[in-house]
Design a protein around this motif. Structure first.
Motif, short mmCIF file in Angstrom:
data_model
loop_
_atom_site.label_atom_id
_atom_site.label_comp_id
_atom_site.label_asym_id
_atom_site.label_seq_id
_atom_site.Cartn_x
_atom_site.Cartn_y
_atom_site.Cartn_z
N ASP A 145 73.31 24.64 38.66
CA ASP A 145 74.39 23.66 38.63
C ASP A 145 75.32 23.99 37.45
O ASP A 145 75.13 23.50 36.32
CB ASP A 145 73.78 22.26 38.47
N PHE A 182 77.12 21.12 35.43
CA PHE A 182 76.16 20.42 34.57
C PHE A 182 75.78 21.32 33.38
O PHE A 182 75.68 20.86 32.24
CB PHE A 182 74.92 20.04 35.37
N ILE A 208 76.18 20.56 29.34
CA ILE A 208 75.10 20.70 28.35
C ILE A 208 75.53 21.64 27.22
O ILE A 208 75.33 21.36 26.04
CB ILE A 208 73.81 21.24 29.02
N THR A 260 70.54 27.69 31.58
CA THR A 260 69.84 27.64 32.86
C THR A 260 68.80 28.76 32.87
O THR A 260 68.75 29.59 31.96
CB THR A 260 70.79 27.86 34.07
N GLU A 276 65.54 18.25 31.53
CA GLU A 276 66.39 17.58 32.51
C GLU A 276 65.57 16.49 33.22
O GLU A 276 64.34 16.51 33.21
CB GLU A 276 66.96 18.58 33.51
N ALA A 277 66.28 15.56 33.78
CA ALA A 277 65.63 14.39 34.39
C ALA A 277 64.81 14.81 35.62
O ALA A 277 65.24 15.66 36.41
CB ALA A 277 66.68 13.37 34.77
N ARG A 278 63.65 14.18 35.77
CA ARG A 278 62.79 14.41 36.94
C ARG A 278 63.22 13.45 38.06
O ARG A 278 62.67 12.37 38.22
CB ARG A 278 61.33 14.21 36.55
N THR A 279 64.19 13.89 38.83
CA THR A 279 64.82 13.01 39.82
C THR A 279 64.17 13.08 41.18
O THR A 279 64.47 12.27 42.06
CB THR A 279 66.29 13.39 39.96
N ARG A 284 68.22 21.41 38.34
CA ARG A 284 69.61 21.79 38.10
C ARG A 284 69.74 22.92 37.07
O ARG A 284 70.70 23.70 37.12
CB ARG A 284 70.40 20.57 37.65
N LEU A 285 68.79 23.01 36.12
CA LEU A 285 68.87 24.02 35.06
C LEU A 285 67.68 24.98 35.06
O LEU A 285 67.84 26.18 34.93
CB LEU A 285 68.97 23.34 33.69
N SER A 335 65.71 25.38 32.66
CA SER A 335 65.98 26.07 31.39
C SER A 335 64.72 26.59 30.72
O SER A 335 64.66 27.75 30.29
CB SER A 335 66.71 25.08 30.46
N ASP A 368 66.95 17.96 23.73
CA ASP A 368 68.27 17.62 24.27
C ASP A 368 69.38 18.28 23.46
O ASP A 368 69.22 18.59 22.27
CB ASP A 368 68.47 16.10 24.24
#
Length: 448
Positions: A19, A22, A26, A75, A100-103, A108-109, A111, A135
């Motif tokens: 992404d 996004f 960051i 990423t 990153e959020a655990r959605t 998305r990254l 990383s 973060d």
């Protein structure tokens, strides 16, 4: 010698299959955080997606003497670019990955996985990293990056430093011996030597008035200075003047001196007071020709930004968990407890001036030594609290409580073969000393 403003190379890595908007968000936030550092940033806040882009960034990075290379693993990427940077840039490597959020949806990254892949690839090329996973606006991340950058800057400043050695260590004082080749290889430090008698003869040849300025300096601090043997006192101050002038003219960052018996029997004074003044000038000085003690003091001074005292541990009390640090009279005067007497004195054994005499002030202390115990170079570290107490012994001394019971502390220091000299400074500075040791490839041993 004060650590310069660190120079940090920054490269942001990404892959276009993740992404990108996004990732750019960051990166912008992370770059804004980095701009709060007291450091020079070499690089641009832009994602590099391929090897050509990384190669294009290399000239600017290689044009500077970097104290740290910071890779923002924005990423996931493969390790090709990271290994190339690790090989091409002569600087400690730090990687920063981002949570990153655990959605339940798209990664998305990814990383951190990029850092994991890279750390393995780097290890196979004999390269190591420090890493931060936090973060992009994390104050703790910036604090950690600042510490690692300072460690790199200190190591770079040590490289190329010159120290002065006056005489050789006394017989039987193996703790004061050192390996000059290892000192050059590991720290990049060179040593200039002079025989003790040759040095004393040089001091004797100086005009007596070179003692005037340091005499006035001490007169303002020691109310009893005029009560001491004036000839011997001024001889000590001539020694200081000679060492101060040489340090200024030849760029010596620290000085180790064979203090006894030569200064007493060949010149009629104590060297201790001269070393105390140098320590106050932030030119670390040590007695008994203890070069590794001076190297430790210089490093600890850089790490703390404050004065350092190269000292003996001379007394222990297991019942009240206290120990006494002491040396004849060379602690810097800013370590003095101003609620108690501060004055000049004579050497307790040789009965000659000039020495400082005061109790050390209470406060947190860090204890360090680049030790050669067990036949290998290691950094021994400890934390303690200097407590408010009367002067334990004549000269400069302080009573402290280590962070662990005294019996355990003694067992550790004896078992590890700690030298009788250790460097002390006020404050908690073990984290930066650990980072410096890692940069130097030196094992750390925790005594507390």
């Amino acid at each position: 010698m004060s650590a310069k403003r660190p120079c940090i190379g920054v490269v942001a890595l990404g892959r276009p299959t993740f992404d990108v908007p996004f990732a750019e968000e960051i990166l912008a936030k992370a770059w804004g955080s980095l701009e709060s550092l007291n450091a020079d940033l070499i690089g641009k806040p832009e994602l590099l997606f391929d090897a050509d882009a990384v190669l294009g960034a290399l000239p600017a990075l290689k044009a500077q003497k970097l104290d740290m290379l910071l890779l923002l693993q924005v990423t996931f990427t493969d390790a090709t670019m990271t290994v190339e940077l690790g090989k091409e840039i002569d600087a400690p490597l730090v990687m920063w990955s981002f949570p990153e959020a655990r959605t339940g949806g798209r990664l998305r990254l990814n990383s951190f996985c990029g850092v994991n892949l890279a750390s393995h690839a780097l290890s196979r090329n004999d390269l190591s990293i420090d890493y931060i996973h936090a973060d992009a606006d994390s104050p703790k991340a910036i604090e950690d990056i600042a510490l690692l950058a300072r460690a790199g800057a200190i190591v770079n400043e040590l490289h190329g430093a010159k120290l002065k050695l006056v005489g050789e260590h006394p017989d039987g004082f193996d703790a004061c011996n050192f390996n000059e080749q290892e000192l050059q290889r590991r720290f990049g430090i060179d040593v200039d030597r002079i025989g003790i008698s040759d040095f004393i003869n040089q001091v004797k040849a100086l005009p007596d008035d070179v003692a005037d300025a340091p005499y006035e300096r001490r007169k303002a601090q020691f109310p009893n200075l005029g009560e001491l043997d004036q000839e011997a006192t001024r001889k000590t101050l001539k020694v200081y003047s000679k060492l101060r002038t040489e340090a200024d003219e030849k760029g010596y960052k620290g000085i180790a001196v064979r203090c006894w018996p030569d200064f007493f029997v060949e010149y009629g004074c104590a060297a201790c007071g001269a070393l105390a003044l140098l320590n106050e000038d932030h030119t670390p000085a040590g007695c008994e020709a203890d070069m590794m003690g001076v190297v430790t003091s210089l490093t600890l001074q850089q790490a703390s930004g404050g004065s350092v005292f190269n000292t003996d541990l001379v007394d222990v009390n297991i019942e009240d968990d206290s120990i006494v640090f002491w040396h004849c009279g060379q602690a810097p005067i800013d370590m003095a407890d101003t609620d108690q007497t501060i004055q000049g004195t004579i050497h307790s054994n040789r009965k000659m001036p000039l020495l400082s005499e005061f109790a050390l002030k209470p406060g947190r202390i860090t204890m360090a030594r680049f030790s050669q115990g067990h036949g290998k170079l290691r950094l021994l570290l400890a934390g303690a609290e200097m407590i408010k107490a009367p002067l334990a012994f004549s000269g400069t001394a302080g009573t402290a409580r280590p962070d662990i019971p005294v019996k355990d502390f003694l067992d550790r220091m004896i078992n590890e073969g700690l030298e009788h000299h250790t460097a002390l400074t006020y404050g908690e500075h073990r984290p930066i000393m650990r980072a410096i040791a890692k940069r130097l490839g030196i094992e750390v041993v925790e005594l507390t």
